[in-house]
Design a protein around this motif. Structure first.
Motif, short mmCIF file in Angstrom:
data_model
loop_
_atom_site.label_atom_id
_atom_site.label_comp_id
_atom_site.label_asym_id
_atom_site.label_seq_id
_atom_site.Cartn_x
_atom_site.Cartn_y
_atom_site.Cartn_z
N LYS A 1 0.84 -1.19 0.00
CA LYS A 1 0.00 0.00 0.00
C LYS A 1 0.87 1.24 0.00
O LYS A 1 1.90 1.29 0.66
N LYS A 2 0.44 2.22 -0.76
CA LYS A 2 1.18 3.48 -0.81
C LYS A 2 0.92 4.28 0.44
O LYS A 2 -0.21 4.34 0.95
N LYS A 3 1.95 4.90 0.96
CA LYS A 3 1.80 5.76 2.13
C LYS A 3 1.26 7.10 1.65
O LYS A 3 1.73 7.67 0.67
N GLU A 4 0.26 7.58 2.35
CA GLU A 4 -0.35 8.86 1.97
C GLU A 4 0.46 10.01 2.55
O GLU A 4 0.82 10.02 3.72
N ASP A 5 0.76 10.98 1.70
CA ASP A 5 1.48 12.16 2.14
C ASP A 5 0.48 13.20 2.65
O ASP A 5 -0.59 13.39 2.07
#
Length: 72
Positions: free
Chosen positions: A58-62
């Motif tokens: 999963k991509k980490k949200e900025d």
């Protein structure tokens, strides 16, 4: 005459094989200490094939991206 896109190879075999070639089975047997040098390569015992399963990361949200979404 060109080849249709559905027939082109895109990286070879993508899915896992459930049948090993003879030399692959012998190397697995050697790793498991089940192979003797005097043994015949014909009539080899079955070797279990372990399949590798990879999970999607999963991509980490900025926090910067959240601010941009709120402004729109």
């Amino acid at each position: 005459m060109s080849i249709d896109n559905s027939l082109k190879k895109k990286g070879g075999l993508v899915r896992a094989r459930n049948v090993l070639k003879r030399h692959e089975r012998i190397t697995k047997l050697i790793e498991q200490d089940r192979w003797e040098d005097e043994q015949s390569p014909l009539g080899l015992p079955k070797v279990r094939v372990m399949r590798m399963v990879t999970k999607k990361v999963k991509k980490k949200e900025d926090p910067k991206d959240d601010d941009k979404k709120k402004k729109k």
